[in-house]
Design a protein around this motif. Structure first.
Motif, PDB file in Angstrom:
ATOM      1  N   ASN A 125       0.827  -1.211   0.000  1.00 36.05           N
ATOM      2  CA  ASN A 125       0.000   0.000   0.000  1.00 36.05           C
ATOM      3  C   ASN A 125       0.859   1.259   0.000  1.00 36.05           C
ATOM      4  OD1 ASN A 125      -2.167  -1.680   0.069  1.00 36.05           O
ATOM      5  ND2 ASN A 125      -2.753  -1.257   2.195  1.00 36.05           N
ATOM      6  N   GLY A 126       1.937   1.195   0.768  1.00 37.91           N
ATOM      7  CA  GLY A 126       2.836   2.345   0.830  1.00 37.91           C
ATOM      8  C   GLY A 126       3.440   2.658  -0.529  1.00 37.91           C
ATOM      9  N   ALA A 127       3.838   1.586  -1.259  1.00 36.92           N
ATOM     10  CA  ALA A 127       4.421   1.790  -2.585  1.00 36.92           C
ATOM     11  C   ALA A 127       3.400   2.382  -3.548  1.00 36.92           C
ATOM     12  CB  ALA A 127       4.947   0.461  -3.120  1.00 36.92           C
ATOM     13  N   ALA A 128       2.174   1.852  -3.536  1.00 35.89           N
ATOM     14  CA  ALA A 128       1.126   2.352  -4.435  1.00 35.89           C
ATOM     15  C   ALA A 128       0.788   3.811  -4.137  1.00 35.89           C
ATOM     16  CB  ALA A 128      -0.118   1.483  -4.303  1.00 35.89           C
ATOM     17  N   TYR A 129       0.627   4.119  -2.854  1.00 39.84           N
ATOM     18  CA  TYR A 129       0.287   5.499  -2.485  1.00 39.84           C
ATOM     19  C   TYR A 129       1.452   6.438  -2.778  1.00 39.84           C
ATOM     20  CZ  TYR A 129      -3.754   3.518  -0.063  1.00 39.84           C
ATOM     21  OH  TYR A 129      -4.916   2.874   0.230  1.00 39.84           O
ATOM     22  N   GLY A 130       2.691   5.936  -2.615  1.00 34.85           N
ATOM     23  CA  GLY A 130       3.866   6.764  -2.894  1.00 34.85           C
ATOM     24  C   GLY A 130       3.943   7.142  -4.363  1.00 34.85           C
ATOM     25  N   ILE A 131       3.674   6.177  -5.234  1.00 38.60           N
ATOM     26  CA  ILE A 131       3.697   6.441  -6.686  1.00 38.60           C
ATOM     27  C   ILE A 131       2.632   7.473  -7.045  1.00 38.60           C
ATOM     28  CG2 ILE A 131       3.230   5.409  -8.939  1.00 38.60           C
ATOM     29  CD1 ILE A 131       4.472   2.810  -7.835  1.00 38.60           C
ATOM     30  N   LEU A 132       1.429   7.320  -6.486  1.00 38.62           N
ATOM     31  CA  LEU A 132       0.347   8.269  -6.784  1.00 38.62           C
ATOM     32  C   LEU A 132       0.686   9.674  -6.305  1.00 38.62           C
ATOM     33  CD1 LEU A 132      -2.838   6.144  -5.912  1.00 38.62           C
ATOM     34  CD2 LEU A 132      -2.000   6.782  -8.177  1.00 38.62           C
ATOM     35  N   ILE A 133       1.276   9.761  -5.130  1.00 44.85           N
ATOM     36  CA  ILE A 133       1.649  11.078  -4.595  1.00 44.85           C
ATOM     37  C   ILE A 133       2.723  11.719  -5.466  1.00 44.85           C
ATOM     38  CG2 ILE A 133       2.748  12.259  -2.648  1.00 44.85           C
ATOM     39  CD1 ILE A 133       1.315  10.208  -0.817  1.00 44.85           C
ATOM     40  N   ALA A 134       3.709  10.898  -5.886  1.00 40.26           N
ATOM     41  CA  ALA A 134       4.786  11.423  -6.737  1.00 40.26           C
ATOM     42  C   ALA A 134       4.237  11.913  -8.075  1.00 40.26           C
ATOM     43  CB  ALA A 134       5.842  10.335  -6.955  1.00 40.26           C
ATOM     44  N   MET A 135       3.310  11.146  -8.654  1.00 42.62           N
ATOM     45  CA  MET A 135       2.710  11.547  -9.933  1.00 42.62           C
ATOM     46  C   MET A 135       1.890  12.831  -9.782  1.00 42.62           C
ATOM     47  SD  MET A 135       1.511   7.819 -11.405  1.00 42.62           S
ATOM     48  CE  MET A 135       0.815   8.502 -12.924  1.00 42.62           C
TER      49      MET A 135
ATOM     50  N   ALA B  59      -5.861  16.643  -9.542  1.00 44.94           N
ATOM     51  CA  ALA B  59      -6.348  16.383  -8.175  1.00 44.94           C
ATOM     52  C   ALA B  59      -7.498  15.385  -8.194  1.00 44.94           C
ATOM     53  CB  ALA B  59      -6.782  17.702  -7.530  1.00 44.94           C
ATOM     54  N   ALA B  60      -8.398  15.530  -9.186  1.00 49.34           N
ATOM     55  CA  ALA B  60      -9.551  14.633  -9.260  1.00 49.34           C
ATOM     56  C   ALA B  60      -9.128  13.193  -9.526  1.00 49.34           C
ATOM     57  CB  ALA B  60     -10.499  15.116 -10.350  1.00 49.34           C
ATOM     58  N   ARG B  61      -8.182  13.042 -10.495  1.00 49.70           N
ATOM     59  CA  ARG B  61      -7.710  11.685 -10.801  1.00 49.70           C
ATOM     60  C   ARG B  61      -6.932  11.086  -9.605  1.00 49.70           C
ATOM     61  NH1 ARG B  61      -8.070   9.665 -15.791  1.00 49.70           N
ATOM     62  NH2 ARG B  61      -8.810  11.025 -17.482  1.00 49.70           N
ATOM     63  N   PHE B  62      -6.189  11.953  -8.914  1.00 52.43           N
ATOM     64  CA  PHE B  62      -5.432  11.460  -7.748  1.00 52.43           C
ATOM     65  C   PHE B  62      -6.390  10.872  -6.703  1.00 52.43           C
ATOM     66  CE2 PHE B  62      -3.949  12.282  -3.407  1.00 52.43           C
ATOM     67  CZ  PHE B  62      -2.789  11.504  -3.393  1.00 52.43           C
TER      68      PHE B  62
ATOM     69  N   TYR C 152      -7.860   7.524  -8.079  1.00 56.40           N
ATOM     70  CA  TYR C 152      -6.923   6.399  -8.018  1.00 56.40           C
ATOM     71  C   TYR C 152      -6.593   6.001  -6.573  1.00 56.40           C
ATOM     72  CZ  TYR C 152      -6.147   7.167 -13.028  1.00 56.40           C
ATOM     73  OH  TYR C 152      -6.315   7.307 -14.375  1.00 56.40           O
ATOM     74  N   PHE C 153      -6.489   7.020  -5.737  1.00 57.41           N
ATOM     75  CA  PHE C 153      -6.168   6.755  -4.320  1.00 57.41           C
ATOM     76  C   PHE C 153      -7.282   5.902  -3.695  1.00 57.41           C
ATOM     77  CE2 PHE C 153      -5.527   7.568   0.144  1.00 57.41           C
ATOM     78  CZ  PHE C 153      -4.153   7.723   0.268  1.00 57.41           C
ATOM     79  N   SER C 154      -8.539   6.281  -3.956  1.00 60.19           N
ATOM     80  CA  SER C 154      -9.682   5.531  -3.432  1.00 60.19           C
ATOM     81  C   SER C 154      -9.748   4.136  -4.042  1.00 60.19           C
ATOM     82  CB  SER C 154     -10.982   6.282  -3.729  1.00 60.19           C
ATOM     83  OG  SER C 154     -10.971   7.562  -3.126  1.00 60.19           O
ATOM     84  N   ALA C 155      -9.411   4.041  -5.352  1.00 60.73           N
ATOM     85  CA  ALA C 155      -9.450   2.748  -6.034  1.00 60.73           C
ATOM     86  C   ALA C 155      -8.436   1.779  -5.438  1.00 60.73           C
ATOM     87  CB  ALA C 155      -9.202   2.936  -7.518  1.00 60.73           C
ATOM     88  N   VAL C 156      -7.215   2.303  -5.135  1.00 59.64           N
ATOM     89  CA  VAL C 156      -6.186   1.442  -4.535  1.00 59.64           C
ATOM     90  C   VAL C 156      -6.650   0.933  -3.178  1.00 59.64           C
ATOM     91  CG1 VAL C 156      -3.870   1.406  -3.531  1.00 59.64           C
ATOM     92  CG2 VAL C 156      -4.242   2.451  -5.772  1.00 59.64           C
ATOM     93  N   GLY C 157      -7.231   1.843  -2.370  1.00 63.23           N
ATOM     94  CA  GLY C 157      -7.722   1.435  -1.058  1.00 63.23           C
ATOM     95  C   GLY C 157      -8.839   0.410  -1.153  1.00 63.23           C
TER      96      GLY C 157
END
Length: 342
Positions: free
Chosen positions: A8-18, A26-29, A32-37
Motif C-alpha cells: 500500500n505504501g508503494a502504491a500510495y507513494g507512486i500516486l503522490i509522486a505523480m 487532483a480529481a484523478r489522484f 486512483y487513491f480511493s481505487a487502490v484502497g
C-alpha cells in the motif's frame, strides 16, 4: 501485515509522486487513491474469507472423522440398568489396562481394584500418573484396552451406557457452565424441579447469593450469550457444581480435582462438604493435595501405571513410603506459606 503495509505504501507513494509532478490532476489522484484502497480491502477480504473457509473445512473434517468412529458402547440396545434407591454399589477393575490411541505404552497396566459399597476412596499421584484415566474408566467414559470394569460383579459392557451414566455424579477438572439460567445449570435440563433445586443450592451454601440476584433462579449465566448474563466467582462455581451433583442424586460420586484452582484450605473444606452431603454414597476423590482426602477410608497412590501403595492415610504415613514422603514435602511447603503470610 508488513507486506500489506509495504504494498500500500508503494502504491500510495507512486500516486503522490505523480500528483506532485503534475502527471495527475487532483480529481484523478483522489479517484486512483480511493481505487487502490478499495482494491486492497477487496483482496484482503477474499484472502480472509479463504482462510476462514479453510479453517471451517478442517473443523468439519475433524467432526466428520469423529462421527465416523465406530461406537464401542451400547446405546439403546443394551441391557436396562435402573438406579436402585438407597442401594450401595460396588465397582471393580479386573486386570484393566488402558492405552491411548497412538501411545507407545499403557497409561494403566493390569490394575486390579475393588471399591466396596459405600467406601470413600482417595486416588493420589503425580500429574500424568493415570488418576483421571482411572476415574473415566470407572465412569464408563473409556473402554479398557484389556480387562473388565464391573458394577456389582457384572461387566458394564452389557448395559445401556446411558443407564450406566445415570449412576454417577461426576465433577471433573474441566466442567462446563451452560449458557442458560441458574436453574438450568443446576438441573442440567430446561425443566427444573424448583423446590429440589433450592434445597440443593441451600445445602451447597449458594442459595442466599442466588436469592440476592434480581432474577434469582432465572438469572442468565454467560455474558458472551446474554446481555444480562452474569459471571460467577471461582468459589461460587465450585458450589454450583456441588449443587448440580446433589441435584442429580446419583449413588456414586466421582471428583476429579475440580477444586485445583482453590487454595489448600478451601479445597479441603469443599471436599469435606462433598463427603458430608453425599452421605453413604460410594465415592472416589482425586486430589494432588494429599491432606484434602485424609477423611477417606482408603487412599491409593498411582505410580508407573499401577497402584504403588494403598491403605488409610495413617497407615500410609506409618509405612514411610512414597506417600509419606510426598505428604511431608507438601506439609513443609504449606507451613512455609503460612509463615510468609503471617
Amino acid at each position: 501485515m508488513a507486506l500489506t503495509f509495504l504494498r500500500n505504501g508503494a502504491a500510495y507513494g507512486i500516486l503522490i509522486a505523480m500528483a506532485l509532478s503534475g502527471e495527475l490532476t487532483a480529481a484523478r489522484f483522489v479517484l486512483y487513491f480511493s481505487a487502490v484502497g478499495g482494491f486492497t480491502n477487496w483482496v484482503v477480504g477474499i484472502f480472509s474469507g479463504l482462510g476462514t473457509l479453510h479453517q471451517q473445512s478442517l473443523d468439519l473434517s475433524a467432526l466428520r472423522e469423529f462421527l465416523d468412529i465406530p461406537e464401542s458402547f451400547r446405546f439403546g440396545d443394551g441391557k436396562p440398568l435402573p438406579v436402585k434407591p438407597d442401594h450401595l454399589y460396588q465397582l471393580e477393575l479386573r486386570d484393566v489396562s488402558f492405552r491411548y490411541p497412538g501411545a507407545e505404552q499403557d497409561t494403566l497396566s493390569h490394575v486390579n481394584l475393588t471399591i466396596h459399597p459405600g467406601e470413600k476412596l482417595a486416588v493420589v499421584g503425580k500429574n500424568g500418573a493415570g488418576k483421571t484415566t482411572l476415574i473415566r474408566l470407572l465412569c464408563g467414559l473409556y473402554d479398557p484396552t484389556k480387562g473388565q470394569v464391573l458394577l456389582d460383579g457384572e461387566d458394564i459392557r452389557q448395559y445401556d451406557r446411558r443407564d450406566y451414566y445415570a449412576h454417577f455424579s461426576a465433577v471433573f477438572q474441566q466442567f462446563s457452565l451452560l449458557a442458560g439460567t441458574m436453574a438450568e445449570n443446576v438441573a442440567q435440563s430446561e425443566k427444573a424441579d424448583l423446590p429440589r433445586m433450592w434445597d440443593c443450592l441451600e445445602r451447597a451454601g449458594l442459595a442466599d447469593q442466588i436469592r440476592a440476584l434480581p432474577w434469582q433462579e432465572n438469572t442468565h449465566l454467560g455474558r458472551d450469550v446474554y446481555l444480562d448474563g452474569i459471571d460467577l466467582s471461582g468459589g461460587q462455581v465450585q458450589r454450583l457444581m456441588l449443587a448440580r451433583a446433589l441435584y442429580k442424586n446419583a449413588p456414586i460420586v466421582m471428583l476429579d480435582e475440580p477444586t485445583a484452582a482453590l487454595d489448600p484450605l478451601a479445597e479441603s473444606d469443599l471436599y469435606q462438604k462433598y463427603n458430608d452431603l453425599t452421605g453413604a454414597c460410594t465415592s472416589v476423590y482425586i486430589s494432588h493435595r494429599l491432606a484434602s482426602t485424609r477423611f477417606c477410608d482408603r487412599v491409593l497412590l498411582i505410580e508407573n501405571g499401577g497402584i504403588a501403595e494403598e491403605g488409610s492415610h495413617e497407615e500410609l504415613l506409618a509405612q514411610g513410603g512414597h506417600y509419606a514422603r510426598l505428604f511431608d514435602i507438601q506439609s513443609k511447603y504449606y507451613r512455609e506459606e503460612e509463615t510468609e503470610h503471617e
